[in-house]
Design a protein around this motif. Sequence first.
Motif, short mmCIF file in Angstrom:
data_model
loop_
_atom_site.label_atom_id
_atom_site.label_comp_id
_atom_site.label_asym_id
_atom_site.label_seq_id
_atom_site.Cartn_x
_atom_site.Cartn_y
_atom_site.Cartn_z
N VAL A 216 -50.83 23.69 19.27
CA VAL A 216 -51.11 25.05 19.69
C VAL A 216 -52.61 25.25 19.68
CG1 VAL A 216 -48.94 25.97 18.73
CG2 VAL A 216 -51.03 25.97 17.32
N ASP A 217 -53.06 26.33 20.28
CA ASP A 217 -54.47 26.71 20.22
C ASP A 217 -54.72 27.26 18.82
OD1 ASP A 217 -56.99 27.74 20.43
OD2 ASP A 217 -56.62 28.91 22.26
N GLN A 218 -55.49 26.55 18.01
CA GLN A 218 -55.69 26.91 16.61
C GLN A 218 -56.90 27.80 16.38
OE1 GLN A 218 -55.39 23.60 13.89
NE2 GLN A 218 -53.78 22.60 15.07
N ARG A 219 -57.55 28.26 17.44
CA ARG A 219 -58.71 29.14 17.26
C ARG A 219 -58.29 30.43 16.55
NH1 ARG A 219 -60.93 29.61 23.28
NH2 ARG A 219 -58.66 29.75 23.58
N GLY A 220 -59.01 30.78 15.50
CA GLY A 220 -58.74 32.01 14.76
C GLY A 220 -57.62 31.89 13.74
N LEU A 221 -57.07 30.68 13.57
CA LEU A 221 -55.96 30.50 12.65
C LEU A 221 -56.34 29.60 11.48
CD1 LEU A 221 -53.01 29.75 15.13
CD2 LEU A 221 -53.65 31.96 14.16
N THR A 222 -55.70 29.83 10.35
CA THR A 222 -55.67 28.86 9.27
C THR A 222 -54.34 28.14 9.40
OG1 THR A 222 -57.03 30.19 7.80
CG2 THR A 222 -55.63 28.52 6.78
N VAL A 223 -54.37 26.82 9.46
CA VAL A 223 -53.16 26.03 9.72
C VAL A 223 -52.91 25.08 8.56
CG1 VAL A 223 -52.06 24.38 11.28
CG2 VAL A 223 -53.52 26.19 12.21
N LEU A 224 -51.71 25.17 7.99
CA LEU A 224 -51.31 24.33 6.86
C LEU A 224 -50.20 23.39 7.32
CD1 LEU A 224 -51.25 23.68 3.78
CD2 LEU A 224 -49.50 25.47 3.58
N PRO A 225 -50.49 22.09 7.51
CA PRO A 225 -49.43 21.14 7.92
C PRO A 225 -48.34 21.07 6.86
CG PRO A 225 -51.62 20.20 8.21
CD PRO A 225 -51.81 21.45 7.39
N LEU A 226 -47.08 21.04 7.32
CA LEU A 226 -45.96 21.01 6.39
C LEU A 226 -45.12 19.75 6.51
CD1 LEU A 226 -44.66 24.71 6.61
CD2 LEU A 226 -46.04 23.68 4.79
N LEU A 227 -44.73 19.38 7.73
CA LEU A 227 -43.81 18.26 7.89
C LEU A 227 -43.86 17.75 9.32
CD1 LEU A 227 -40.90 19.29 9.46
CD2 LEU A 227 -40.95 20.75 7.45
N THR A 228 -43.25 16.60 9.53
CA THR A 228 -43.05 16.06 10.88
C THR A 228 -41.57 15.75 11.05
OG1 THR A 228 -43.45 13.77 10.22
CG2 THR A 228 -45.36 15.05 10.97
N GLU A 229 -41.10 15.77 12.27
CA GLU A 229 -39.72 15.39 12.54
C GLU A 229 -39.64 14.69 13.89
OE1 GLU A 229 -36.66 18.13 13.76
OE2 GLU A 229 -38.10 19.80 13.71
N PRO A 230 -38.67 13.79 14.03
CA PRO A 230 -38.56 13.05 15.30
C PRO A 230 -38.27 13.99 16.46
CG PRO A 230 -37.17 12.09 13.57
CD PRO A 230 -37.64 13.41 13.06
N ARG A 231 -38.68 13.54 17.64
CA ARG A 231 -38.34 14.25 18.87
C ARG A 231 -37.43 13.38 19.71
NH1 ARG A 231 -43.64 16.19 21.73
NH2 ARG A 231 -44.33 14.11 21.15
N VAL A 232 -36.59 14.02 20.50
CA VAL A 232 -35.62 13.30 21.32
C VAL A 232 -35.70 13.81 22.74
CG1 VAL A 232 -34.04 12.89 19.40
CG2 VAL A 232 -33.80 14.99 20.75
N VAL A 233 -35.16 13.03 23.67
CA VAL A 233 -35.07 13.47 25.05
C VAL A 233 -33.65 13.99 25.27
CG1 VAL A 233 -34.43 11.17 25.91
CG2 VAL A 233 -35.41 12.87 27.47
N VAL A 234 -33.54 15.12 25.96
CA VAL A 234 -32.24 15.72 26.25
C VAL A 234 -31.93 15.49 27.72
CG1 VAL A 234 -30.83 17.81 26.18
CG2 VAL A 234 -32.65 17.45 24.48
N LEU A 235 -30.77 14.91 27.99
CA LEU A 235 -30.36 14.50 29.33
C LEU A 235 -29.00 15.11 29.67
CD1 LEU A 235 -30.87 10.69 28.70
CD2 LEU A 235 -32.52 12.14 29.88
N PRO A 236 -28.65 15.20 30.96
CA PRO A 236 -27.28 15.56 31.32
C PRO A 236 -26.31 14.52 30.75
CG PRO A 236 -28.73 15.66 33.23
CD PRO A 236 -29.51 14.99 32.14
N ALA A 237 -25.12 14.94 30.42
CA ALA A 237 -24.15 14.02 29.82
C ALA A 237 -23.80 12.86 30.75
CB ALA A 237 -22.89 14.79 29.43
N ASP A 238 -23.93 13.07 32.07
CA ASP A 238 -23.61 12.00 33.03
C ASP A 238 -24.85 11.29 33.55
OD1 ASP A 238 -24.67 14.05 34.49
OD2 ASP A 238 -23.04 14.18 35.95
N HIS A 239 -25.98 11.42 32.86
CA HIS A 239 -27.23 10.77 33.28
C HIS A 239 -27.09 9.26 33.17
CE1 HIS A 239 -31.53 9.64 33.20
NE2 HIS A 239 -31.74 10.80 33.82
#
Length: 303
Positions: A149-172
Motif C-alpha cells: 500500500v502507499d505508506q505515506r503518512g502511516l506508521t506500519v507494523l508488520p505482523l505476519l505473512t501468508e501464502p497466496r494462491v491463484v483462483v481459477l474456474p473449476a473447469d480450467h
Amino acid sequence: MDLDLRKLRYFVAVAQRQHFGRAAEELHIAQSVLSRQIMALERELRVQLFVRTRRTTGLTPAGEQLLADAEPLLANAEAVRRRAARAGGSGPLGFTVGFMPGLIVTPAVRVMSERHPELAVEVLRTSWDDQVQVINDGRVDVGYLRLPVDQRGLTVLPLLTEPRVVVLPADHRLAGLSAVTLTDLAGEQLLQNPEAVLPAQDAAALRDGRARPSVQAIRTVEEKLEYVAAGHGIVVLPLSVATFYTRPDVTHLPVHGLPPNQVALAWDRNRSSRLIEEFAGIAATLQAAPLDTVDARPATAHG
C-alpha cells in the motif's frame, strides 16, 4: 492565503472525473457554479489547474501537484472532523479497527475490550480500494492491511505473512494440478493490477484484464470470484481469503515462486494515542503467543 477546503473538494472532484459535468452531478451543484469556483481557486493560487478542450479536461503540472497534495489534506481534515465529533458525543469512548477480508481480528478486539470495559471497540471490513483511506479519513483508528500500500503518512507494523494462491474456474485447463508455476500462468487474463500481485519481472507475462470494459469496476472479492467463475480471467488471493470464499465453480492452487502476502497493522503517523499503542502491542503479541498468555486485565483508558 488560507486554502478553502470547499474549493479544494470541488477541484478533486473534477480532477478525478476529468469532466466538469460529471463532477457537478456528483457534488449536486450547477456546472456553472463549479466552473466559477475552480476559476476562483486558480486565481487564488495564481496557477492554471486544468487544460480544457471541447472533449476533455486534463490536469496541468500544477494541477497534478495539487491533486497529489489535496487528497491527503482533505482526508486529514475529515479525520479531524470525525474524531472531534466522536470525542464530543454523549456515547461511550470508541475505538474502531479496520480489517481486510480473510483476516481474523476478534482475538485482539476481545483483549482490548476486556482491558477497557468502558471502550466501545468496533470493527470495519475494508477492501483493496479503501484499506488506507479509512485510516486517513478517520473512520478507523487502526487498520489491518494487506501490503503493498502507499505508506505515506502511516506508521506500519508488520505482523505476519501468508501464502497466496491463484483462483481459477473449476473447469480450467490447470485446475487438476496440485500446484502451478508463474510460467504456467503466462498469457492468462489477470483481473487485478499485475504489478500489485506479482514480481515486476513476471507481471508483464499476464494480461491485465482490468482493461476490458466488462471488468473495469471489479472491487470486492465476491465480484472477482463471479468473473473468475464465468471464465473472464483469474485472480491471485491470500490463502485465507480463497479458503473463506470456497465455492464449487472455482478452485485455488499454490503458485511456486509467488511471494507471500504481507499483513501489517497501520495507523495515522501524526496521531499520538496510548490506545493505539496498546492495541498495536496486543496485535504484535498475539502473533507470537497463544491468546491465553496475553494479559487481558483492565487498564486505565487514554484518548
